[in-house]
Motif scaffolding. Structure first.
Motif, short mmCIF file in Angstrom:
data_model
loop_
_atom_site.label_atom_id
_atom_site.label_comp_id
_atom_site.label_asym_id
_atom_site.label_seq_id
_atom_site.Cartn_x
_atom_site.Cartn_y
_atom_site.Cartn_z
N LYS A 241 84.17 31.04 59.86
CA LYS A 241 84.98 31.81 58.90
C LYS A 241 86.45 31.74 59.27
CE LYS A 241 85.20 34.93 55.48
NZ LYS A 241 86.61 35.27 55.44
N MET A 242 86.75 31.82 60.55
CA MET A 242 88.13 31.78 61.02
C MET A 242 88.78 30.44 60.69
SD MET A 242 89.36 32.95 64.84
CE MET A 242 88.50 34.52 64.71
N ASP A 245 89.46 30.35 56.92
CA ASP A 245 90.51 31.31 56.56
C ASP A 245 91.89 30.79 56.96
OD1 ASP A 245 88.69 33.06 55.49
OD2 ASP A 245 88.70 34.46 57.18
N ASN A 248 91.47 26.24 55.68
CA ASN A 248 90.70 25.84 54.49
C ASN A 248 90.56 24.32 54.41
OD1 ASN A 248 89.22 26.30 52.13
ND2 ASN A 248 91.03 26.06 50.83
N TYR A 278 81.24 26.81 51.42
CA TYR A 278 81.43 25.88 52.53
C TYR A 278 80.43 24.71 52.51
CZ TYR A 278 84.02 29.83 54.65
OH TYR A 278 84.88 30.86 54.90
#
Length: 488
Positions: A241-242, A245, A248, A278
Motif C-alpha cells: 500500500k505504501m 500511495d 503509484n 493493483y
C-alpha cells in the motif's frame, strides 16, 4: 530462408555504435512506464550476507536493463528493523555489551551480528531465555523500555551505516528505504479492515488468511501471531500500500530469494482481494541460493559468510595479482575493488535467475576464461590497442574494410536485440552470455588482425571496429552493474 547481407550493413552498424555511444542498445519496450524495483533487503542487526549480494546484483541489473528500455525506474530497499531478530541482537548486546566506539562501522556491525547469533543459539536451547527475548521483542514494538530503546537506536544506526558502505562499493543508490517498523503499522490497519470484511479470520488467538479458499494451490498464512504481533505477511500488506500511495507505479517488482516464492503468492492473493486496482501491476522475480562447499549459510547459526568479507577477500586476491603492475596505491585500491565486484556479479548473473549457484572463488577471480575479470581485461586490452594506434597517428575509418568479414563484426550488432530480450524477460544472463561471446570474438580478432600498424591498410578499419567493441562492452557491463577500470 537463404539471404545474404552486404558488407555495408556491417560498416553502417559500426557508425551507429560510434554515433549513439552510451545510448547504443537502448530501446522503448517500457517507454512511459514507471516501474518500482525492490531488492537487496538486508535486515538491520543481522549480517549483510552473500544472499543480499545476490539480490543486489540481480535487482540492480534488472533496474538498469529496463531503464535502458525506456522505463522510469524507482529503486527501493525494504529492511526489517523490528522482529525477533532485533530482540535477539539486543539481548546479545545486553549480555556482551556494545561494540567499542573505536572500531570501524563495519566491525561494529559485525559485533552486533555476533550478538544476534549468540542470542539465537540461547533462544533455541533455553526456554527461560526464549521468554526473556520474546518480552524484549514486545518492548521494541511498544518502545516502553529506555535501555532497550537506546540499544535499538544504536544497533539500527550502526548496521544501516555499514550497509551504505557496501552499497557504495556495489554502485547502488536507492530512492526509497522502507522499514518494517513503518509498514507494520499500516499493515495492521489494513488487516483490521480485511478482518471486518471476512477476508481474514481469527484462529486460536491469531489472525490468518486461508489462501486455499481462493486457489487450491495456495495455503494458509498467519498475519498476526498468538502474541498479537504482526508477522512478515502483515508488513508486506503495509509495504504494498505504501509503494502505490507514494509512487503509484505501473509495475511493482519485488526481487527475492526463491524460498519466499510460495509465501509471496499467498500475500499477493490477499492484496488482490483487498486492492483489486493493483491486479496485474505486481511482479515477483526470484533468485536461487548461493552456496559454497559447506552448504547453505545461516546467519542464525553464526556460520554466515558476510557480503563484506567476500568482497574484501576478493579485493585482497586481485590486489595480490596486480601488485607488480605499474600503478599507484590509490589506483591499485580502486581497480582491485572494481575487478572484485565484477567477479562476484558475473558469478551471480551468468546463469538464468532462479537456480542455485555454487560460488567458485578461484574461477571467479581468474583473468582468463569465463569470469568478470576476463571481460574487463578484454576491454582494457582493446583500449591499450586504441591508445597505441593513436600514438601512431592512425585515424579510424568505417569505410572500405580490406579484410574478410570477421565474427566480431557479425556479433557486435546484435547487442540491442539481446538487451531488449533481457528486459522483456527480466533476465540479465542474456547480456552476460552475449558479452562472453563478444569478448571471445574480439580476442580472436585481436590475435589475427593489425590494429596499430601504421603501414597496414587494414588498421584504420580495424581500429574503428575496436572502438565499437569497447563501446558495446562498456554499455553491456554497465547493464550488469560493472564499471570498466582505466587499466588493469
Amino acid at each position: 530462408i537463404n539471404i545474404s547481407v552486404t558488407r555495408e550493413y556491417y560498416t553502417s552498424t559500426l557508425k551507429e555504435i560510434i554515433t549513439q555511444g552510451e545510448k547504443f542498445g537502448n530501446g522503448g519496450f517500457f517507454s512511459g512506464k514507471k516501474i518500482m524495483v525492490e531488492y537487496t533487503q538486508p535486515n538491520p542487526f543481522k549480517p549483510f550476507h552473500i544472499g543480499h549480494l545476490m539480490s543486489n546484483a540481480v535487482g540492480e541489473s534488472i533496474s538498469r536493463i529496463i531503464e535502458s528500455q525506456g522505463a522510469n525506474v524507482v529503486r527501493a530497499n525494504y529492511q526489517g528493523d523490528v522482529g525477533p531478530h532485533v530482540a535477539k541482537a539486543i539481548y546479545g548486546m545486553m549480555k556482551k555489551g556494545k561494540p567499542e566506539a573505536s572500531l570501524s562501522v563495519a566491525k561494529q556491525a559485525e559485533f552486533i551480528g555476533e550478538c544476534y547469533s549468540f542470542a539465537n543459539n540461547e533462544y533455541e536451547s533455553d526456554e527461560n531465555i526464549k521468554k526473556e527475548i520474546d518480552q524484549i521483542n514486545k518492548k521494541v514494538y511498544e518502545k516502553s523500555d529506555t535501555e532497550i530503546n537506546e540499544l535499538y537506536d544504536f544497533g539500527r544506526k550502526v548496521t544501516l551505516s555499514a550497509f551504505e558502505e557496501i552499497y557504495t562499493i556495489l554502485g547502488t543508490k536507492f530512492d526509497y528505504y522502507f522499514f518494517e517498523s513503518e509498514t507494520a503499522v499500516l499493515g495492521r490497519k489494513i488487516l483490521e479492515e480485511g478482518l471486518e470484511k471476512g477476508i481474514f479470520e481469527k484462529s486460536d488467538g491469531a489472525i490468518v488468511f486461508h489462501g486455499e479458499k481462493y486457489d487450491p494451490r495456495l495455503h494458509t498464512r498467519v498475519f498476526v501471531n498468538s502474541q498479537g504481533l504482526p508477522t512478515y505477511e502483515t508488513k508486506e500488506l503495509g509495504l504494498t500500500k505504501m509503494k502505490f500511495d507514494l509512487e503509484n507505479p505501473d509495475l511493482s517488482i519485488t526481487e527475492t530469494a526463491v524460498e519466499q516464492q510460495e509465501v509471496l503468492k499467498v500475500i499477493s492473493k490477499a492484496v488482490e482481494i483487498l486492492f483489486p486496482e493493483y491486479t496485474g501491476r505486481i511482479k515477483h522475480v526470484t533468485h536461487g541460493m548461493m552456496r559454497f562447499e559447506s552448504g547453505k549459510m545461516s546467519s542464525r547459526k553464526g556460520n554466515v559468510i558476510t557480503g563484506e568479507s567476500l568482497i574484501q577477500d576478493s579485493i585482497d586476491v586481485v590486489s595480490e595479482i596486480m601488485k607488480d603492475r605499474n600503478m599507484t596505491q590509490v589506483e591499485l585500491k580502486e581497480i582491485s575493488s572494481i575487478v572484485a565486484v565484477s567477479a562476484i556479479k558475473f558469478s551471480i548473473l551468468r546463469q538464468a535467475i532462479g537456480g542455485d549457484i555454487i560460488f567458485d572463488f578461484e574461477k571467479s577471480i581468474s583473468f582468463e576464461g569465463d569470469s568478470g575479470p576476463y571481460l574487463l581485461y578484454s576491454v582494457t586490452r582493446a583500449n591499450s590497442a586504441i591508445e597505441k594506434a593513436r600514438k601512431e597517428d592512425i585515424v579510424s575509418s568505417r569505410e572500405n574494410p580490406k579484410n574478410e568479414l570477421s565474427e566480431l563484426e557479425q556479433i557486435i550488432g546484435r547487442f540491442p536485440s539481446v538487451v531488449a530480450r533481457a528486459g522483456e524477460e527480466y533476465a540479465p544472463h542474456h547480456i552476460v552470455v552475449y558479452l562472453l561471446g563478444l569478448a571471445s570474438a574480439f580476442n580472436s580478432f585481436y590475435a589475427n588482425n593489425p590494429i596499430a600498424q601504421k603501414e597496414n591498410e587494414s588498421s584504420p578499419y580495424n581500429l574503428a571496429l575496436t572502438e565499437a567493441f569497447v563501446q558495446v562492452m562498456k554499455n553491456g557491463l554497465n547493464l550488469i552493474g560493472v564499471k570498466v577500470p582505466r587499466k588493469m
